[in-house]
Design a protein around this motif. Structure first.
Motif, PDB file in Angstrom:
ATOM      1  N   GLN A   1       3.260   9.392 -10.613  1.00  0.00           N
ATOM      2  CA  GLN A   1       2.374   8.946 -11.862  1.00  0.00           C
ATOM      3  C   GLN A   1       2.396  10.524 -12.617  1.00  0.00           C
ATOM      4  OE1 GLN A   1      -1.481   7.671 -11.621  1.00  0.00           O
ATOM      5  NE2 GLN A   1      -1.429   6.317 -13.537  1.00  0.00           N
TER       6      GLN A   1
ATOM      7  N   ARG B   1       0.788  -1.110  -0.086  1.00  0.00           N
ATOM      8  CA  ARG B   1       0.037  -0.105  -0.008  1.00  0.00           C
ATOM      9  C   ARG B   1       0.941   1.287  -0.096  1.00  0.00           C
ATOM     10  NH1 ARG B   1      -3.462  -3.189   3.212  1.00  0.00           N
ATOM     11  NH2 ARG B   1      -2.651  -2.181   5.184  1.00  0.00           N
TER      12      ARG B   1
ATOM     13  N   ARG C   1      -1.760  20.053 -10.834  1.00  0.00           N
ATOM     14  CA  ARG C   1      -1.263  19.491  -9.796  1.00  0.00           C
ATOM     15  C   ARG C   1      -0.333  20.126  -9.090  1.00  0.00           C
ATOM     16  NH1 ARG C   1      -0.219  13.045  -9.088  1.00  0.00           N
ATOM     17  NH2 ARG C   1       0.249  13.111  -6.658  1.00  0.00           N
TER      18      ARG C   1
ATOM     19  N   SER D   1      -1.584  11.226 -17.765  1.00  0.00           N
ATOM     20  CA  SER D   1      -2.175   9.699 -17.494  1.00  0.00           C
ATOM     21  C   SER D   1      -3.496   9.676 -16.656  1.00  0.00           C
ATOM     22  CB  SER D   1      -1.006   8.636 -17.338  1.00  0.00           C
ATOM     23  OG  SER D   1      -0.611   8.972 -15.872  1.00  0.00           O
ATOM     24  N   ARG D   2      -3.597  10.420 -15.536  1.00  0.00           N
ATOM     25  CA  ARG D   2      -4.511  10.449 -14.856  1.00  0.00           C
ATOM     26  C   ARG D   2      -5.815  11.319 -15.295  1.00  0.00           C
ATOM     27  NH1 ARG D   2      -1.345  11.157  -9.241  1.00  0.00           N
ATOM     28  NH2 ARG D   2      -2.604  13.051  -9.213  1.00  0.00           N
TER      29      ARG D   2
ATOM     30  N   LEU E   1       3.839   5.332  -5.730  1.00  0.00           N
ATOM     31  CA  LEU E   1       3.725   5.240  -7.399  1.00  0.00           C
ATOM     32  C   LEU E   1       2.619   6.088  -7.746  1.00  0.00           C
ATOM     33  CD1 LEU E   1       4.157   1.224  -7.945  1.00  0.00           C
ATOM     34  CD2 LEU E   1       6.057   3.371  -8.372  1.00  0.00           C
ATOM     35  N   ASP E   2       1.615   6.298  -7.004  1.00  0.00           N
ATOM     36  CA  ASP E   2       0.653   7.417  -7.368  1.00  0.00           C
ATOM     37  C   ASP E   2       1.117   8.918  -7.477  1.00  0.00           C
ATOM     38  OD1 ASP E   2      -1.288   5.207  -7.746  1.00  0.00           O
ATOM     39  OD2 ASP E   2      -2.424   5.561  -5.766  1.00  0.00           O
ATOM     40  N   THR E   3       1.835   8.960  -6.417  1.00  0.00           N
ATOM     41  CA  THR E   3       2.681  10.548  -6.493  1.00  0.00           C
ATOM     42  C   THR E   3       3.680  10.607  -7.745  1.00  0.00           C
ATOM     43  OG1 THR E   3       4.307   9.938  -5.002  1.00  0.00           O
ATOM     44  CG2 THR E   3       2.416  10.614  -4.088  1.00  0.00           C
TER      45      THR E   3
ATOM     46  N   ASP F   1       2.296   1.592  -3.521  1.00  0.00           N
ATOM     47  CA  ASP F   1       1.073   2.053  -4.466  1.00  0.00           C
ATOM     48  C   ASP F   1       1.163   3.437  -4.202  1.00  0.00           C
ATOM     49  OD1 ASP F   1       0.757  -0.355  -5.619  1.00  0.00           O
ATOM     50  OD2 ASP F   1      -1.121  -0.722  -4.252  1.00  0.00           O
ATOM     51  N   ALA F   2       1.102   4.173  -2.777  1.00  0.00           N
ATOM     52  CA  ALA F   2       0.685   5.530  -2.570  1.00  0.00           C
ATOM     53  C   ALA F   2       2.108   6.243  -3.358  1.00  0.00           C
ATOM     54  CB  ALA F   2       0.734   5.823  -1.166  1.00  0.00           C
TER      55      ALA F   2
END
Length: 124
Positions: free
Chosen positions: A111, A101, A123, A115-116, A107-109, A104-105
């Protein structure tokens, strides 16, 4: 420290006992209810004596118990022993899930905003 050594020994015996497919099948059968060694041996192409030795391994590992009912000595699965094994495994599973988790967090930052579906520069 002493309790940890005992716990390690118990885990070693239990996991070694469960490493054998016949013993895992015996545990699976006993999860449906008690059975005698003769009853446990029925589906296997091995002797009753061989099944009895497997039962002894499971018994020494603390995974099953035996009682006396007249001439019969039925085997019973020990749910507390299985719960101890799953508790030990769950501790490591939960730690791994927390790590994933966090990854994942991160990797989300990292990204790409495009792509989102976010417009460039929106952002922080």
């Amino acid at each position: 420290m002493h309790a940890d050594h005992e716990t390690d020994d118990h885990l070693d015996r239990a996991f070694l006992a469960l490493a054998d497919p016949v013993r895992r099948a015996l545990v699976a059968r006993l999860s449906r209810g008690p059975a005698t060694v003769n009853e446990l041996a029925e589906p296997f192409p091995i002797t009753v004596q061989a099944v009895s030795r497997h039962v002894q391994v499971l018994e020494r590992a603390g995974l099953i118990t035996r009682t006396r009912e007249g001439q019969k000595r039925p085997c019973h699965l020990d749910p507390a022993a299985l719960e101890a094994l799953t508790g030990w495994i769950d501790g490591y599973r939960l730690a791994a899930e927390r790590s994933f988790r966090r990854l994942d967090a991160v990797l989300d930052t990292l990204q790409d905003p495009a792509s989102r579906g976010e417009p460039e520069g929106t952002r922080p």
